[in-house]
Design a protein around this motif. Structure first.
Motif, PDB file in Angstrom:
ATOM      1  N   GLY A   1     -38.571  10.982 -16.048  1.00 36.01           N
ATOM      2  CA  GLY A   1     -37.185  10.691 -15.649  1.00 36.01           C
ATOM      3  C   GLY A   1     -36.467  11.959 -15.232  1.00 36.01           C
ATOM      4  N   ASN A   2     -35.160  11.892 -15.119  1.00 34.39           N
ATOM      5  CA  ASN A   2     -34.366  13.043 -14.689  1.00 34.39           C
ATOM      6  C   ASN A   2     -33.571  13.607 -15.847  1.00 34.39           C
ATOM      7  N   THR A   3     -33.242  14.877 -15.756  1.00 32.35           N
ATOM      8  CA  THR A   3     -32.398  15.489 -16.781  1.00 32.35           C
ATOM      9  C   THR A   3     -31.465  16.489 -16.116  1.00 32.35           C
ATOM     10  N   LEU A   4     -30.472  16.904 -16.855  1.00 32.99           N
ATOM     11  CA  LEU A   4     -29.436  17.791 -16.340  1.00 32.99           C
ATOM     12  C   LEU A   4     -29.899  19.243 -16.481  1.00 32.99           C
ATOM     13  N   ALA A   5     -29.629  20.090 -15.479  1.00 31.36           N
ATOM     14  CA  ALA A   5     -29.973  21.506 -15.617  1.00 31.36           C
ATOM     15  C   ALA A   5     -28.929  22.327 -14.886  1.00 31.36           C
ATOM     16  N   SER A   6     -28.759  23.607 -15.290  1.00 26.44           N
ATOM     17  CA  SER A   6     -27.797  24.442 -14.578  1.00 26.44           C
ATOM     18  C   SER A   6     -28.355  24.752 -13.186  1.00 26.44           C
ATOM     19  N   ALA A   7     -27.445  25.067 -12.247  1.00 24.69           N
ATOM     20  CA  ALA A   7     -27.843  25.210 -10.845  1.00 24.69           C
ATOM     21  C   ALA A   7     -28.882  26.313 -10.651  1.00 24.69           C
ATOM     22  N   ASN A   8     -28.929  27.348 -11.550  1.00 23.43           N
ATOM     23  CA  ASN A   8     -29.906  28.429 -11.351  1.00 23.43           C
ATOM     24  C   ASN A   8     -31.234  28.167 -12.062  1.00 23.43           C
ATOM     25  N   ASP A   9     -31.433  26.949 -12.552  1.00 20.75           N
ATOM     26  CA  ASP A   9     -32.717  26.572 -13.157  1.00 20.75           C
ATOM     27  C   ASP A   9     -33.811  26.663 -12.078  1.00 20.75           C
ATOM     28  N   PRO A  10     -34.995  27.251 -12.421  1.00 19.96           N
ATOM     29  CA  PRO A  10     -36.031  27.431 -11.378  1.00 19.96           C
ATOM     30  C   PRO A  10     -36.633  26.121 -10.858  1.00 19.96           C
TER      31      PRO A  10
END
Ligand code: SF4
Length: 375
Positions: free
Chosen positions: A347-356
């Motif tokens: 599924g999908n999860t939330l990450a900060s924009a600078n996550d690789p």
């Protein structure tokens, strides 16, 4: 089932304690249903049919609501104990009842209504009964705002007022199999509750209605945007731990549940917004970690045996996972047969924009709907 967007039975406690929550909740997107909520609706629908038709629970086996199906286990653990409770409440079978009645306050509080599970009468006693089919927190009947809401509204609703006409006492009952919680009160107590409700609804209709935190916040959909919550979160972030004394720490601990609830609801709102295509500055949707599985268990088994792995190294109850096989193969300086492995994210999860990790590309809703028809 339609719900009032001002206040209903299940939201009465929140609105009385926090009139400002009405305007905030109205700004929130509709919350997606859960399998537990759908199972509860299924059981409510079936038990009200049983009460009005006098059919057996088994005759409703296989009834569906959304993705939930009525099974024999649900009949045995939920429906039958709930129906048995009625025999305890009404051992002499004197009760007259009506199931699933829409009750409202007429001109006193326009657009305020709810659906009472059971309205009944035995002798001089009017009864308001609510089924609770969830097995989490147990609910008390004493001073229960949801039941008092139904009682007050029922007294003003033509189709339900018969149960209260000339009644000298009112019994509020929660049946939460296997428990039954009962509380007997008076028409005067219900009238006092109604007054509280009227004040709260009138306060809610004005700008700047007061907000107040408490355990009524637990199920409030507006937690992620509530200034009381965001203020508490900001204050918590600014606290210098070194300067805290023990009583202060205890006071902050009291807020921990509230803040945890706020954080959980905020995350799920953000996920819901991103998954519906909204943009959130500095956040994006990424795929959850992919877990490898064999594309074909039989071929994988043959390949691993061909590498010389033993039966116990290859087989668990089913073929070992690619990760385990890779570990064993590594020791033998052999590579995992990549063509037999596929990695699928759960599924999908939330990450900060600078996550690789790369951002998830969302399929448009129309394209998703079109593709689902091809499956
Ligand atoms: S989270 Fe609590 S304080 Fe904030 S609006 Fe909801 S009920 Fe009121």
């Amino acid at each position: 089932m339609k719900h009032s967007n001002i206040v209903g039975g299940s939201t009465a406690k929140r609105v009385i304690n926090c009139p400002g929550s009405v305007a905030l909740v109205q700004k929130m997107p509709k919350q997606p249903s859960s399998k537990y909520a759908d199972e509860g609706t299924l059981l409510h629908n079936v038990i009200s049919e049983i009460l009005m038709s006098e059919e057996t629970p088994e005759s409703y086996l296989g009834t569906r609501y959304e993705d939930q199906t009525l099974t024999q286990e649900l009949i045995d653990t939920k429906l039958k104990p709930a129906l048995d409770a009625l025999n305890i409440i009404d051992p002499n079978h004197k009760m007259q009842l009506e199931a699933e009645t829409v009750v409202h306050f007429g001109d006193l509080l326009p657009d305020v209504f709810g659906s009472a599970d059971v309205i009944a009468r035995i002798g001089d006693r009017a009864i308001v009964l609510d089924w609770k089919f969830g097995s989490g927190v147990t609910i008390d009947a004493e001073n229960n705002p949801q039941l008092m809401f139904y009682a007050a509204a029922a007294m003003r609703t033509k189709e339900a007022a018969w149960a209260f006409d000339g009644a000298t006492e009112i019994e509020l009952i929660i049946v939460q199999p296997p428990e039954i919680k009962r509380w007997v009160t008076t028409p005067e107590r219900i009238a006092a509750f109604e007054l509280e409700l009227v004040h709260a609804v009138r306060a809610a209709s004005k700008g700047n209605a007061p907000l107040a935190t408490g355990d009524h916040c637990r199920w409030c959909a507006a937690k992620p945007i509530c200034p009381k919550m965001t203020g508490a979160a900001e204050r918590a972030l600014k606290v210098a731990i070194d300067g805290l004394d023990a009583p202060q720490i205890s006071a902050y601990l009291k807020n921990a549940d509230m803040l945890e609830g706020w954080i959980t609801d905020l995350r799920s709102l953000a996920l819901q917004m991103l998954e519906s295509g909204a943009k959130l500055p500095e956040y994006k949707l990424v795929a959850k970690r992919a877990i490898r599985s064999w594309t074909d268990d039989e071929k994988a088994k043959v390949a691993l045996f061909a590498y010389g792995l033993t039966e116990s190294e290859v087989m668990e109850t089913s073929v070992v996972s690619p990760a385990k096989a890779e570990k064993v193969l590594k020791k033998r300086k052999l590579a995992l047969p990549d063509d037999l492995v596929v990695a699928i994210s759960s599924g999908n999860t939330l990450a900060s924009a600078n996550d690789p990790r790369p951002e998830v590309m969302l399929l448009g809703k129309q394209l998703t709907a079109a593709l689902s028809k091809l499956q």
